[in-house]
Design a protein around this motif. Structure first.
Motif, PDB file in Angstrom:
ATOM      1  N   ILE B 182       0.839  -1.208   0.000  1.00  0.00           N
ATOM      2  CA  ILE B 182       0.000   0.000   0.000  1.00  0.00           C
ATOM      3  C   ILE B 182       0.872   1.256   0.000  1.00  0.00           C
ATOM      4  O   ILE B 182       0.578   2.235  -0.707  1.00  0.00           O
ATOM      5  CB  ILE B 182      -0.967  -0.008   1.204  1.00  0.00           C
ATOM      6  CG1 ILE B 182      -1.945  -1.184   1.065  1.00  0.00           C
ATOM      7  CG2 ILE B 182      -1.735   1.311   1.308  1.00  0.00           C
ATOM      8  CD1 ILE B 182      -2.819  -1.405   2.282  1.00  0.00           C
ATOM      9  N   ALA B 183       1.962   1.215   0.762  1.00  0.00           N
ATOM     10  CA  ALA B 183       2.847   2.382   0.822  1.00  0.00           C
ATOM     11  C   ALA B 183       3.444   2.679  -0.556  1.00  0.00           C
ATOM     12  O   ALA B 183       3.489   3.831  -0.991  1.00  0.00           O
ATOM     13  CB  ALA B 183       3.958   2.144   1.849  1.00  0.00           C
ATOM     14  N   ALA B 184       3.873   1.608  -1.249  1.00  0.00           N
ATOM     15  CA  ALA B 184       4.462   1.802  -2.573  1.00  0.00           C
ATOM     16  C   ALA B 184       3.420   2.354  -3.544  1.00  0.00           C
ATOM     17  O   ALA B 184       3.687   3.274  -4.317  1.00  0.00           O
ATOM     18  CB  ALA B 184       5.021   0.471  -3.088  1.00  0.00           C
ATOM     19  N   TRP B 185       2.224   1.808  -3.479  1.00  0.00           N
ATOM     20  CA  TRP B 185       1.147   2.247  -4.373  1.00  0.00           C
ATOM     21  C   TRP B 185       0.788   3.717  -4.112  1.00  0.00           C
ATOM     22  O   TRP B 185       0.603   4.514  -5.025  1.00  0.00           O
ATOM     23  CB  TRP B 185      -0.062   1.328  -4.145  1.00  0.00           C
ATOM     24  CG  TRP B 185      -1.327   1.716  -4.827  1.00  0.00           C
ATOM     25  CD1 TRP B 185      -1.619   1.607  -6.151  1.00  0.00           C
ATOM     26  CD2 TRP B 185      -2.497   2.256  -4.198  1.00  0.00           C
ATOM     27  NE1 TRP B 185      -2.893   2.042  -6.385  1.00  0.00           N
ATOM     28  CE2 TRP B 185      -3.469   2.447  -5.209  1.00  0.00           C
ATOM     29  CE3 TRP B 185      -2.831   2.582  -2.870  1.00  0.00           C
ATOM     30  CZ2 TRP B 185      -4.742   2.964  -4.948  1.00  0.00           C
ATOM     31  CZ3 TRP B 185      -4.089   3.090  -2.598  1.00  0.00           C
ATOM     32  CH2 TRP B 185      -5.029   3.286  -3.628  1.00  0.00           C
ATOM     33  N   LYS B 186       0.733   4.096  -2.825  1.00  0.00           N
ATOM     34  CA  LYS B 186       0.432   5.496  -2.506  1.00  0.00           C
ATOM     35  C   LYS B 186       1.560   6.422  -2.949  1.00  0.00           C
ATOM     36  O   LYS B 186       1.308   7.522  -3.450  1.00  0.00           O
ATOM     37  CB  LYS B 186       0.181   5.657  -0.988  1.00  0.00           C
ATOM     38  CG  LYS B 186      -1.167   5.110  -0.544  1.00  0.00           C
ATOM     39  CD  LYS B 186      -1.384   5.269   0.962  1.00  0.00           C
ATOM     40  CE  LYS B 186      -1.942   6.628   1.323  1.00  0.00           C
ATOM     41  NZ  LYS B 186      -2.408   6.676   2.745  1.00  0.00           N
ATOM     42  N   ALA B 187       2.804   5.945  -2.798  1.00  0.00           N
ATOM     43  CA  ALA B 187       3.947   6.765  -3.187  1.00  0.00           C
ATOM     44  C   ALA B 187       3.947   7.053  -4.691  1.00  0.00           C
ATOM     45  O   ALA B 187       4.419   8.088  -5.144  1.00  0.00           O
ATOM     46  CB  ALA B 187       5.255   6.069  -2.783  1.00  0.00           C
ATOM     47  N   GLU B 188       3.379   6.109  -5.445  1.00  0.00           N
ATOM     48  CA  GLU B 188       3.302   6.303  -6.904  1.00  0.00           C
ATOM     49  C   GLU B 188       2.098   7.157  -7.302  1.00  0.00           C
ATOM     50  O   GLU B 188       1.822   7.337  -8.490  1.00  0.00           O
ATOM     51  CB  GLU B 188       3.191   4.947  -7.612  1.00  0.00           C
ATOM     52  CG  GLU B 188       4.422   4.079  -7.494  1.00  0.00           C
ATOM     53  CD  GLU B 188       4.143   2.637  -7.930  1.00  0.00           C
ATOM     54  OE1 GLU B 188       3.291   2.438  -8.820  1.00  0.00           O
ATOM     55  OE2 GLU B 188       4.752   1.727  -7.354  1.00  0.00           O
ATOM     56  N   GLY B 189       1.344   7.623  -6.307  1.00  0.00           N
ATOM     57  CA  GLY B 189       0.172   8.437  -6.612  1.00  0.00           C
ATOM     58  C   GLY B 189      -1.091   7.609  -6.809  1.00  0.00           C
ATOM     59  O   GLY B 189      -1.996   8.009  -7.530  1.00  0.00           O
ATOM     60  N   SER B 190      -1.122   6.454  -6.194  1.00  0.00           N
ATOM     61  CA  SER B 190      -2.293   5.575  -6.218  1.00  0.00           C
ATOM     62  C   SER B 190      -2.777   5.269  -7.640  1.00  0.00           C
ATOM     63  O   SER B 190      -3.947   5.461  -7.972  1.00  0.00           O
ATOM     64  CB  SER B 190      -3.449   6.178  -5.403  1.00  0.00           C
ATOM     65  OG  SER B 190      -3.020   6.543  -4.124  1.00  0.00           O
ATOM     66  N   PRO B 191      -1.875   4.777  -8.508  1.00  0.00           N
ATOM     67  CA  PRO B 191      -2.289   4.502  -9.888  1.00  0.00           C
ATOM     68  C   PRO B 191      -3.342   3.390  -9.943  1.00  0.00           C
ATOM     69  O   PRO B 191      -3.284   2.436  -9.182  1.00  0.00           O
ATOM     70  CB  PRO B 191      -0.987   4.035 -10.550  1.00  0.00           C
ATOM     71  CG  PRO B 191      -0.157   3.487  -9.429  1.00  0.00           C
ATOM     72  CD  PRO B 191      -0.482   4.349  -8.247  1.00  0.00           C
TER      73      PRO B 191
END
Lengths: 256, 644
Positions: B182-191
């Motif tokens: 989830i952290a990685a996904w949010k860091a990418e701007g929640s693509p």
């Protein structure tokens, strides 16, 4: 010792506090004395605990120890072992022969915030209440309804503005501890009965002091006889200590 | 964006509800972290009352692990009682956490721990109060990911409609990996929004996302197949297993509530898993293999936990605590360490054949002598072979006689009713066993003042056990057998007076059975029950059998078909794509062995019986003995004594 029940932890019941206190004794490695018998209990005796939901700056208990300890360090260790909001304020070593704590307490000072009540309306209701000899109110107990006189034990009552806007009144009460005990709720029920005074939200009560009342209506500090290190000739002459005087900010700790 | 506490709105309502202390938080060892400093925020829910949920070890472990991560925070929420629920609806207050009193809807994940299926309606209350759409399909990026764990998550199909995801098995590592994703996904701007993050979780393995699987049915109502509807989504989802418990000494800082809770003690899990092979026991099947915490690891956890909490009782938890390879050294070592401190020890689950009086004496040395509980489970020797609970009547009588002779006056015996192949005679043997216990106990104690309590629960067949194919016994049959048993116990007045009889009637077990072995079509029943006011179904004063039955009828679900029907070998079970490591063929063989009254040894001491878990999961049994002992603790500080 004197302890406080503050903020959101005012919803702690007396039984809840007693359990938390026994655990704090163990966490702080206090050399507490135990009762004898099949199921030993730490020697702790409480004096007139404030009701659940009512904050207090002046709860008292006596604790029996197996050995002498440094009272300042004990206060700090116990306070650190309790959750914030249950705070140990003062702790003194008992002077032998100074008498029981229970005998040094016969009255309580309460401060009650009345949301949505103007100081004028509160003052008028208080005047009506004080003018009566008896005001019977009904209380729900686990044994059903019982009637009690909420007026008799009230020594004094006064209303004042809680803030400059005057949108909320503060009620200061001094109540003698008789059986059955008259609580702030009972006085509020009485104000409703005699003057139809109904706050807009739940009133917030705080116990500010307990002790014996002297001739001038002031509280004698229950810990004074031990704090002095000597047994006073006349217990009632102990006189109030500065921190026993009601400070307006006390008991309105913000929460959440 | 900082999320505000709802406490100012909640506080004025608290004087109007029962036990307000349960809603205020502030427990010893609780944590409120800075909202803005965390990337991934978890709300953890135990969907029952605070007094039941707070002591839950699983929630405490995950709460502490997540809060140790600098990039995560975790807060707790519990089911609110109907009195507060009504006030919250009236005043527009959302479901909140007890730590920061933050709205549950503002978190990234709502993690629910289901120890029992009877918490499902409480989940719906929480979702609704939180402003989260009940159906997962109706949620968008602004809503938390609703994630289930706990034993009931091994068949989450009945609540699949309401869940975004489920995790099978141990959560310690899983919550960390989910947080990373989830952290990685949010860091990418929640693509890709919600769909994308769920897909990433499903692909990472160990997270089951029901929406990525389609269920087809046969004309007769049985399941035809369950298949992924996306490429890259695994056909099977495997359970998680944590190895080496000594590396996971959690909870280190157990929560201590101000309110009274159901377990007022410091608990240490001394091993996880059980290989006794009791065929009714879902916990024993899905938590394999056995992994022991070492004696020194236990000693350290007890010491740290007592220091952190001040509890007076230590519970040594597991599914069968006396089976720990060094249980004698553990109990003696702990009793020695805490001599004179009024610290008592308890073993919540003790087998009759593993009990001995030395152990019992160590347990009661520093504290109260509490009652002893044994669970023969089945009344007759034959039935105990069927369920593979191999304790003999002689073992039981010998054990309780020893206990009575050594000063115990109260013994509790636990049985089940409604087990596969059970007859009236099997159940009536419980009465003669209880009579013999009292007779032998009186002789051993030299007094008539001994008591025994017979406690009976109705059997519910569970997924991932050999009894997953069994037909559940009709509630009328269970109730009639319990009535016969009561009469048989009281047939001898002198003995009957010394025997207490406690039981639950058969009806709630049918609902539990429906929810345990149900499929996705059962979701509609749960929703209807909740809409009709169903709450706190685990509490007899709130549970309504009629409400469940009329809801099922209303949505066209045949309860008997789900509960009382015996399944065939080749039927696709709703949880077949969820892998607990147990080989389905082995389970079927064990079911057939049960029907032919064949018992099975314990692979902890006997050779492997090929249940499939260890090779399938890449795990192995981890047991002692280590040969180590618990050294005395250094003398307790004298910090409070006056100096000079």
């Amino acid at each position: 010792m004197r302890y406080a029940k503050r903020g959101r932890l005012r919803f702690t019941s007396h039984r809840d506090f007693a359990r938390a206190f026994e655990r704090a004794l163990r966490r702080a490695a206090v050399p507490v004395a135990f009762s004898a018998g099949f199921s030993p209990h730490p020697k702790v005796s409480y004096v007139g605990a404030a009701p659940t939901g009512v904050a207090s700056e002046a709860e008292y208990l006596e604790l029996g120890l197996r050995e002498r300890v440094d009272v300042d360090r004990l206060r700090e260790a116990l306070d650190a072992s309790l959750p914030d909001g249950l705070d140990i304020l003062e702790l003194v070593e008992v002077v032998p022969g100074s008498g029981s704590l229970a005998d040094r307490i016969d009255a309580t000072s309460w401060r009650v915030e009345l949301p949505g009540v103007t100081p004028a309306a509160a003052a008028a209701a208080v005047a009506t209440f004080l003018a009566a000899d008896h005001v019977e109110v009904e209380r729900l107990t686990k044994d059903g309804r019982r009637l009690l006189d909420a007026r008799g034990p009230v020594v004094s009552a006064s209303a004042s503005p809680a803030d400059p806007d005057g949108a909320c009144a503060i009620l200061d009460l001094v109540v003698r501890q008789v059986t059955p005990t008259v609580r702030p709720d009972d006085v509020l029920a009485a104000l409703r009965a005699v003057a139809d005074l109904v706050p807009a939200g739940p009133p917030r009560a705080t116990r500010l002091a307990q002790g014996r009342l002297d001739d001038r209506g002031r509280f004698a500090d229950p810990l004074a006889p031990d704090r002095a290190g000597v047994i006073p000739a006349d217990e009632a002459a102990g006189g109030p200590r500065p921190e026993q005087q009601a400070a307006p900010s006390v008991g309105t700790t913000s929460t959440g | 964006m900082t999320v505000e506490s709802v406490f100012p709105q909640l506080e004025p309502l608290l004087p109007r509800v029962q036990k307000p202390i349960q809603y205020v938080g502030g427990e010893l060892n609780s944590t409120v972290k800075d909202w803005d400093a965390a990337t991934v925020r978890w709300a953890l829910m135990y969907p029952d009352a605070y007094e039941v949920g707070l002591p839950n070890q699983g929630v405490m472990i995950l709460y502490e692990l997540l809060n140790e991560r600098p990039d995560a925070l975790a807060e707790r929420t519990y089911a609110v009682w109907p009195d507060l629920e009504a006030l919250m609806r009236e005043h527009g207050i959302p479901q909140f956490t007890v730590d920061g009193h933050r709205p549950v809807g503002a978190f990234d994940v709502l993690g629910l721990s289901f120890a029992t299926e009877l918490g499902y309606t409480n989940m719906l209350t929480a979702l609704d109060l939180a402003g989260i759409p009940l159906a997962a399909a109706d949620r968008d990026e602004s809503h938390p990911i609703v994630l289930a764990g706990g034993h009931a998550a091994f068949n989450p199909e009945p609540i699949a409609e309401f869940l975004d995801a489920a995790v099978l098995g141990d959560g310690e590592q899983a919550v960390g990996e989910i947080t990373d994703v989830i952290a990685a996904w949010k860091a990418e701007g929640s693509p890709g929004g919600r769909d994308e993050v769920l897909l990433r979780l499903a692909k990472a393995g160990g997270v089951y996302v029901p929406r990525f699987y389609d269920v087809d049915y046969l004309p007769d109502g049985r399941i035809r197949r369950v298949v992924p509807n996306r490429p890259d989504v695994p056909h099977r989802v495997y359970k998680r297993t944590v190895m080496d418990l000594d590396e996971w000494p959690y909870p280190k800082q157990p929560l201590v509530p101000l309110a009274e809770s159901v377990h007022e003690r410091m608990s240490v899990e001394i091993f996880r898993g059980c290989t006794r092979g009791c065929r009714f026991c879902q916990a024993g099947m899905i938590t394999r293999p056995v992994r022991e915490r070492s004696i020194t690891g236990i000693g350290e956890m007890v010491q740290a936990g007592l220091d952190a909490t001040g509890f007076q009782e230590v519970g040594l938890l597991s599914l069968s605590s006396a089976d720990h390879s060094e249980i004698a050294a553990v109990t003696k070592g702990l009793a020695d360490r805490y001599e004179g401190t009024n610290t008592s020890l308890s073993l919540p689950s003790t087998r009759v054949d593993a009990f001995n009086v030395d152990l019992a004496n160590e347990l009661s040395r520093n504290g109260r002598r509490s009652g002893l509980t044994f669970a023969p489970e089945g009344g007759s020797e034959r039935l105990r072979r069927v369920i593979n609970k191999m304790v003999s009547r002689e073992d039981l009588i010998r054990t309780v006689t020893t206990a009575y002779a050594n000063g115990w006056r109260q013994v509790k015996l636990y049985f089940m009713c409604g087990l596969p192949t059970e007859t009236d005679e099997d159940v009536l043997e419980i009465a003669s066993m209880a009579h013999e216990v009292i007779r032998a106990g009186r002789a051993a104690a030299g007094t008539k003042d001994v008591r025994c309590t017979v406690s009976i629960g109705a059997f519910v067949p569970k997924p991932h056990t050999p009894f997953q194919w069994a037909g559940q016994t009709a509630p009328e049959v269970v109730d009639r057998r319990l009535k016969l048993l009561r009469e048989a116990i009281n047939a001898d007045r002198s003995l009957g007076r010394a025997i207490g009889f406690r039981y639950h009637d058969g009806q709630p077990s049918i609902v539990e059975g429906l929810l345990s072995r149900g499929d996705r079509r059962v979701s509609a029943v749960i929703r209807r029950v909740w809409e009709d006011g169903g709450r706190f179904d685990g509490w007899s004063e709130h549970f309504s059998y009629e409400r469940w039955m009329s809801a099922a009828a209303g949505v066209g679900v045949d309860v008997d078909w789900y509960t009382q029907r015996e399944r065939g070998e080749n039927e696709v079970l709703p949880w077949d794509h969820l892998d607990s490591g147990l080989d389905k063929e082995w389970l079927w063989t064990d079911w057939q062995d049960a029907l032919s009254e064949q018992e099975l040894d314990d692979c902890r001491w006997e050779p492997c019986y090929d249940c499939g878990v260890c090779p399938g999961m890449g795990t192995e049994i981890q047991i002692g003995p280590t040969g180590k002992t618990l050294l005395p603790l250094p003398t307790v500080r004298a910090a409070l004594t006056p100096s000079g």
